[in-house]
Design an enzyme around this catalytic site. Structure first.
Site, PDB file in Angstrom:
ATOM      1  N   ASP A   3       0.866  -1.180   0.000  1.00  0.00           N
ATOM      2  CA  ASP A   3       0.000   0.000   0.000  1.00  0.00           C
ATOM      3  C   ASP A   3       0.903   1.231   0.000  1.00  0.00           C
ATOM      4  O   ASP A   3       2.102   1.127   0.288  1.00  0.00           O
ATOM      5  CB  ASP A   3      -0.893  -0.014   1.257  1.00  0.00           C
ATOM      6  CG  ASP A   3      -1.754   1.243   1.374  1.00  0.00           C
ATOM      7  OD1 ASP A   3      -2.312   1.684   0.341  1.00  0.00           O
ATOM      8  OD2 ASP A   3      -1.861   1.811   2.476  1.00  0.00           O
ATOM      9  N   SER A   4       0.319   2.378  -0.255  1.00  0.00           N
ATOM     10  CA  SER A   4       1.077   3.625  -0.205  1.00  0.00           C
ATOM     11  C   SER A   4       1.517   3.947   1.232  1.00  0.00           C
ATOM     12  O   SER A   4       2.458   4.698   1.435  1.00  0.00           O
ATOM     13  CB  SER A   4       0.216   4.763  -0.743  1.00  0.00           C
ATOM     14  OG  SER A   4      -1.011   4.807  -0.030  1.00  0.00           O
ATOM     15  N   CYS A  66      -3.909  -0.954  -1.929  1.00  0.00           N
ATOM     16  CA  CYS A  66      -4.212   0.465  -2.157  1.00  0.00           C
ATOM     17  C   CYS A  66      -5.176   0.597  -3.347  1.00  0.00           C
ATOM     18  O   CYS A  66      -4.923   0.021  -4.411  1.00  0.00           O
ATOM     19  CB  CYS A  66      -2.905   1.180  -2.463  1.00  0.00           C
ATOM     20  SG  CYS A  66      -3.091   2.905  -2.894  1.00  0.00           S
ATOM     21  N   GLU A 141      -5.802   9.505   9.754  1.00  0.00           N
ATOM     22  CA  GLU A 141      -4.429   9.378  10.264  1.00  0.00           C
ATOM     23  C   GLU A 141      -4.247  10.176  11.555  1.00  0.00           C
ATOM     24  O   GLU A 141      -3.427   9.830  12.387  1.00  0.00           O
ATOM     25  CB  GLU A 141      -3.420   9.807   9.193  1.00  0.00           C
ATOM     26  CG  GLU A 141      -3.526   8.883   7.993  1.00  0.00           C
ATOM     27  CD  GLU A 141      -2.210   8.471   7.378  1.00  0.00           C
ATOM     28  OE1 GLU A 141      -1.207   9.160   7.611  1.00  0.00           O
ATOM     29  OE2 GLU A 141      -2.203   7.456   6.656  1.00  0.00           O
ATOM     30  N   CYS A 171     -11.358   3.390  -0.457  1.00  0.00           N
ATOM     31  CA  CYS A 171     -10.027   3.863  -0.070  1.00  0.00           C
ATOM     32  C   CYS A 171      -9.663   3.168   1.245  1.00  0.00           C
ATOM     33  O   CYS A 171     -10.543   2.971   2.097  1.00  0.00           O
ATOM     34  CB  CYS A 171     -10.053   5.376   0.124  1.00  0.00           C
ATOM     35  SG  CYS A 171      -8.557   6.050   0.855  1.00  0.00           S
ATOM     36  N   HIS A 173      -8.459   3.961   3.964  1.00  0.00           N
ATOM     37  CA  HIS A 173      -8.728   4.605   5.256  1.00  0.00           C
ATOM     38  C   HIS A 173     -10.217   4.728   5.598  1.00  0.00           C
ATOM     39  O   HIS A 173     -10.578   4.879   6.760  1.00  0.00           O
ATOM     40  CB  HIS A 173      -8.144   6.022   5.252  1.00  0.00           C
ATOM     41  CG  HIS A 173      -6.645   6.057   5.274  1.00  0.00           C
ATOM     42  ND1 HIS A 173      -5.878   5.429   4.324  1.00  0.00           N
ATOM     43  CD2 HIS A 173      -5.785   6.649   6.126  1.00  0.00           C
ATOM     44  CE1 HIS A 173      -4.595   5.642   4.599  1.00  0.00           C
ATOM     45  NE2 HIS A 173      -4.514   6.379   5.680  1.00  0.00           N
TER      46      HIS A 173
HETATM   47  N1  DGL Z   1      -4.032   3.928   0.065  1.00  0.00           N
HETATM   48  C1  DGL Z   1      -4.696   4.996  -0.667  1.00  0.00           C
HETATM   49  C2  DGL Z   1      -5.947   4.405  -1.351  1.00  0.00           C
HETATM   50  O1  DGL Z   1      -6.515   3.429  -0.916  1.00  0.00           O
HETATM   51  C3  DGL Z   1      -5.054   6.159   0.235  1.00  0.00           C
HETATM   52  C4  DGL Z   1      -3.841   6.939   0.712  1.00  0.00           C
HETATM   53  C5  DGL Z   1      -3.082   7.588  -0.435  1.00  0.00           C
HETATM   54  O2  DGL Z   1      -3.619   8.543  -1.058  1.00  0.00           O
HETATM   55  O3  DGL Z   1      -1.993   7.144  -0.717  1.00  0.00           O
HETATM   56  O4  DGL Z   1      -6.357   4.927  -2.360  1.00  0.00           O
END
Ligand code: DGL
Length: 248
Positions: A3-4, A66, A141, A171, A173
């Protein structure tokens, strides 16, 4: 799993429930977070590097946890890697289609919404309303899951979604805001892609005859590309277990 950042740990949490005997290696690309506002080319390059790192660890399957990375790079990774690659978008779409009666709402980062992937696949079955909610990631976050400011911002973004009966939390989060979203949206089915993705991974491993059915609990190894001061706190919030991460 990559993931990012740390949000994809919600997918690891779901995988641990669904496939308790599997060993999991997670890479959170915190140094280059967020992906949600970056161009398709950049997200593809980062995703390929992340997946190559995982393949060097001899993984049997890669999960793109992600949504933004799935939207822009799943196809590329499926073409380039020697192992199966599962993203978070298609399993969530299938879960949404299984329960939707009328219109489906999709909320996600700007990148995911502008890719049009959710809209393209859903619109043949139901009317779709898609909205980018860029402030949700920093709110989660910061741990402001049930704060008055969060409720105002959730209301602001979700106000236009009057007609939907199913809302896809597209997403990493957003599922952490489920309680606040549910309060404001009333009688709407929320779809958590982490759970759908873990079920899809379990099905695929069974089909391939590669599911580890052993009795001993699998391990989790975490890697990140940066170590922000509150990393341990974030890991515990998203994963639900205090596991320390190694910096690469
Ligand atoms: N992990 C990203 C997503 O699910 C959210 C956080 C980001 O923008 O990197 O799209």
């Amino acid at each position: 799993v990559f993931d990012s950042g740390v949000g994809g740990l919600t997918v690891v949490r779901a995988l641990r429930r669904q496939l308790p005997a599997e060993d999991i290696i997670y890479l959170g690309d915190l140094a280059r977070l967020p992906y949600g506002d970056k161009s398709a080319e950049t997200v593809r390059r980062y995703s390929l590097e992340n997946a190559q790192f995982l393949c060097q660890q001899q993984v049997k399957l890669v999960v793109v946890a992600c949504h933004t990375a799935t939207a822009w790079s799943l196809q590329l990774l499926q073409e380039r890697l020697d192992v199966p690659v599962v993203g978070v978008i298609q399993p969530a779409i299938e879960s949404a289609l299984a329960v939707a009666r009328k219109a489906i709402g999709v909320i996600a980062t700007r990148g995911t919404i502008s890719s049009g992937v959710f809209q393209e696949r859903l619109k043949q079955y139901h009317p779709v309303q898609a909205i980018a909610c860029p402030l949700f990631v920093p709110l989660v976050e910061e741990g402001l899951l049930d704060h008055a400011a969060t409720r105002d911002i959730v209301r602001h973004y979700l106000e236009p979604l009057q007609q939907v009966d199913t809302l896809l939390l597209g997403c990493t989060h957003y599922p952490l805001l489920s309680a606040t979203i549910a309060q404001l949206m009333g009688d709407v089915q929320l779809i958590d892609p982490a759970i759908s993705c873990a079920q899809a991974v379990a099905r695929l491993l069974t089909e391939l005859g590669q599911q580890n059915g052993g009795a001993s609990k699998g391990t989790v190894r975490l890697y990140t590309t940066d170590r922000p001061p509150h990393l341990n706190q974030l890991i515990e919030r998203f994963l639900g277990e205090p596991i320390s991460a190694e910096l690469i």
